[in-house]
Scaffold this motif. Structure first.
Motif, PDB file in Angstrom:
ATOM      1  N   LEU A  83       0.622  -2.191   1.760  1.00 40.33           N
ATOM      2  CA  LEU A  83       0.812  -1.204   1.386  1.00 40.33           C
ATOM      3  C   LEU A  83      -0.007  -0.309   0.684  1.00 40.33           C
ATOM      4  O   LEU A  83      -0.257   0.916   0.796  1.00 40.33           O
ATOM      5  CB  LEU A  83       2.493  -0.851   0.725  1.00 40.33           C
ATOM      6  CG  LEU A  83       3.517  -1.348   1.835  1.00 40.33           C
ATOM      7  CD1 LEU A  83       4.613  -1.640   1.121  1.00 40.33           C
ATOM      8  CD2 LEU A  83       3.864  -0.398   2.760  1.00 40.33           C
ATOM      9  N   HIS A  84      -0.498  -0.999  -0.277  1.00 40.71           N
ATOM     10  CA  HIS A  84      -1.550  -0.172  -1.338  1.00 40.71           C
ATOM     11  C   HIS A  84      -2.843  -0.035  -0.409  1.00 40.71           C
ATOM     12  O   HIS A  84      -3.510   1.101  -0.656  1.00 40.71           O
ATOM     13  CB  HIS A  84      -1.719  -1.090  -2.605  1.00 40.71           C
ATOM     14  CG  HIS A  84      -2.841  -0.543  -3.326  1.00 40.71           C
ATOM     15  ND1 HIS A  84      -2.661   0.645  -4.229  1.00 40.71           N
ATOM     16  CD2 HIS A  84      -4.048  -1.160  -3.754  1.00 40.71           C
ATOM     17  CE1 HIS A  84      -3.856   0.676  -4.876  1.00 40.71           C
ATOM     18  NE2 HIS A  84      -4.519  -0.140  -4.828  1.00 40.71           N
ATOM     19  N   TYR A 116      -3.290   0.593   2.754  1.00 41.38           N
ATOM     20  CA  TYR A 116      -3.174   1.607   3.696  1.00 41.38           C
ATOM     21  C   TYR A 116      -3.005   3.154   2.999  1.00 41.38           C
ATOM     22  O   TYR A 116      -3.602   3.918   3.702  1.00 41.38           O
ATOM     23  CB  TYR A 116      -1.867   1.187   4.655  1.00 41.38           C
ATOM     24  CG  TYR A 116      -2.368   0.600   5.860  1.00 41.38           C
ATOM     25  CD1 TYR A 116      -2.430   1.301   7.077  1.00 41.38           C
ATOM     26  CD2 TYR A 116      -2.669  -0.649   6.028  1.00 41.38           C
ATOM     27  CE1 TYR A 116      -2.710   0.425   8.259  1.00 41.38           C
ATOM     28  CE2 TYR A 116      -3.228  -1.404   6.991  1.00 41.38           C
ATOM     29  CZ  TYR A 116      -3.253  -0.526   8.294  1.00 41.38           C
ATOM     30  OH  TYR A 116      -3.480  -1.147   9.404  1.00 41.38           O
ATOM     31  N   LYS A 117      -2.250   3.051   2.168  1.00 37.40           N
ATOM     32  CA  LYS A 117      -1.704   4.146   1.595  1.00 37.40           C
ATOM     33  C   LYS A 117      -2.454   5.000   0.450  1.00 37.40           C
ATOM     34  O   LYS A 117      -2.696   6.009   0.390  1.00 37.40           O
ATOM     35  CB  LYS A 117      -0.190   4.411   0.894  1.00 37.40           C
ATOM     36  CG  LYS A 117       1.013   4.015   2.116  1.00 37.40           C
ATOM     37  CD  LYS A 117       2.205   4.016   1.132  1.00 37.40           C
ATOM     38  CE  LYS A 117       3.369   3.711   2.314  1.00 37.40           C
ATOM     39  NZ  LYS A 117       4.713   3.740   1.788  1.00 37.40           N
ATOM     40  N   GLU A 118      -3.441   4.207  -0.258  1.00 40.73           N
ATOM     41  CA  GLU A 118      -3.985   4.700  -1.344  1.00 40.73           C
ATOM     42  C   GLU A 118      -5.255   4.137  -1.281  1.00 40.73           C
ATOM     43  O   GLU A 118      -6.139   4.937  -1.683  1.00 40.73           O
ATOM     44  CB  GLU A 118      -3.364   4.040  -2.607  1.00 40.73           C
ATOM     45  CG  GLU A 118      -1.988   4.340  -2.937  1.00 40.73           C
ATOM     46  CD  GLU A 118      -1.487   3.570  -4.455  1.00 40.73           C
ATOM     47  OE1 GLU A 118      -2.380   3.330  -5.231  1.00 40.73           O
ATOM     48  OE2 GLU A 118      -0.341   3.408  -4.349  1.00 40.73           O
ATOM     49  N   ASN A 177      -6.900   3.918   1.874  1.00 37.41           N
ATOM     50  CA  ASN A 177      -7.439   4.164   3.237  1.00 37.41           C
ATOM     51  C   ASN A 177      -8.033   3.010   3.979  1.00 37.41           C
ATOM     52  O   ASN A 177      -9.046   3.167   4.604  1.00 37.41           O
ATOM     53  CB  ASN A 177      -8.437   5.357   3.161  1.00 37.41           C
ATOM     54  CG  ASN A 177      -8.414   6.087   4.563  1.00 37.41           C
ATOM     55  OD1 ASN A 177      -7.435   5.865   5.184  1.00 37.41           O
ATOM     56  ND2 ASN A 177      -9.810   6.358   4.924  1.00 37.41           N
ATOM     57  N   THR A 237      -7.502   0.211   6.398  1.00 39.19           N
ATOM     58  CA  THR A 237      -6.875  -0.035   7.632  1.00 39.19           C
ATOM     59  C   THR A 237      -7.512  -0.820   8.513  1.00 39.19           C
ATOM     60  O   THR A 237      -8.733  -1.317   8.371  1.00 39.19           O
ATOM     61  CB  THR A 237      -6.431   1.276   8.422  1.00 39.19           C
ATOM     62  OG1 THR A 237      -7.592   1.660   9.069  1.00 39.19           O
ATOM     63  CG2 THR A 237      -5.782   2.197   7.227  1.00 39.19           C
TER      64      THR A 237
END
Length: 294
Positions: free
Chosen positions: A213-214, A216-218, A220, A222
């Motif tokens: 989650l970290h 992907y969200k913070e 970038n 992926t």
């Protein structure tokens, strides 16, 4: 008559179950799962539904299949020859898993050691660089030409990855203590340390989900972040899937131990899961070193 023959099996004869329907049905479930996943990757609305139906179908089949195997074992159908067959089967299964991860580690090694130096012209490879891709720049970690997927940050090795490494190493110790407790006949110690192993496996998965989650969200970072993002998530993702499977197997073994299914001499199911768990530990050590540290 068939049932009577099944229940009166001679323990000195190699046991072969007759007329088992599970292999064929499991093949159908796997095919359904694969079709659903293919549709899902191609953004077909029905893909996700078919995929999870296939997974549920496969889980139900495996539950019933292993239930039959456990019943056959408890009824004394398996002799030393069958035990040897199970052991050899588990050895070859783990070997196939080693080859599976070796392919991904090989892709990582090739990209870092050969492909990028050729493309960027490092060392004596300027001529190769000019021939293959004169305008290519960048080093490892690479997200390809034109910043495919955008600029991203990598995950520091000395945060959650180090913590997860310590968790998995600790779980390898606890499962070994549980194994020795089983062979010594210490039932309480067995259940305590095997339960600790299950909890450590679940804790590892929790921290890995938090890390994803970290990323992907913070950060970038992926699957679309070039060769680095794809190899990172393929290696850590498949390892996480193996940890999930291993944790489920350990939990099942815990319930079987609580039910008194194993003794000092006959406990191959426990040993097989312990082998698998140690394999998962070793793979993670390789991941930690080559993906996070180097």
């Amino acid at each position: 008559m068939a049932q009577a023959h099944h229940d009166s099996h001679d323990a000195n004869v190699y046991y072969v179950p007759h007329g088992s329907r599970w292999p064929v049905i499991a093949s159908v479930a796997l095919f359904t799962t694969m079709i659903g996943f293919a549709f899902w990757l191609n953004d077909e609305p029905v893909g996700k539904i078919v995929f999870f139906l296939g997974i549920a179908f496969l889980a139900a089949i495996l539950f019933n299949w292993f239930r039959d195997v456990i019943r056959e074992s408890l009824r004394g159908f398996y002799n030393k020859q069958v035990d040897t067959s199970f052991r050899m089967g588990m050895v070859w299964f783990i070997f196939s898993e080693v080859m599976f991860f070796a392919a991904f580690f090989g892709a990582l090694f090739y990209a870092r050691t050969f492909a990028l130096p050729w493309l960027t012209g490092e060392g004596q490879k300027v001529a190769t660089h000019m021939l293959l891709w004169p305008g290519f720049t960048g080093g490892w970690p690479s997200n390809g030409p034109g910043d495919i997927g955008g600029v991203y940050n990598t995950i520091p090795a000395w945060g959650l990855p180090l913590l997860n490494t310590l968790i998995l190493l600790s779980s390898g110790v606890t499962v070994t203590i549980a194994h020795h407790a089983l062979k010594a006949g210490h039932r309480k110690q067995l259940l305590l340390f095997l339960g600790m192993t299950v909890m450590l496996g679940a804790l590892f998965l929790y921290f890995q989900a938090h890390e994803y989650l970290h990323a992907y969200k913070e950060l970038n970072l992926t699957l679309g972040s070039g060769i680095y993002g794809s190899t990172f998530f393929m290696l850590t993702g498949f390892h996480g899937a193996h940890v999930t499977l291993g944790t489920i197997m350990l939990a099942i073994i815990w319930f079987r131990c609580a039910a008194g299914h194993f003794n000092r001499e006959n406990h191959f199911a426990f040993e097989a899961v312990a082998w698998y768990w140690h394999f998962v530990d070793v793979v993670w050590l390789g991941l930690f070193l080559f993906v996070y540290v180097l």
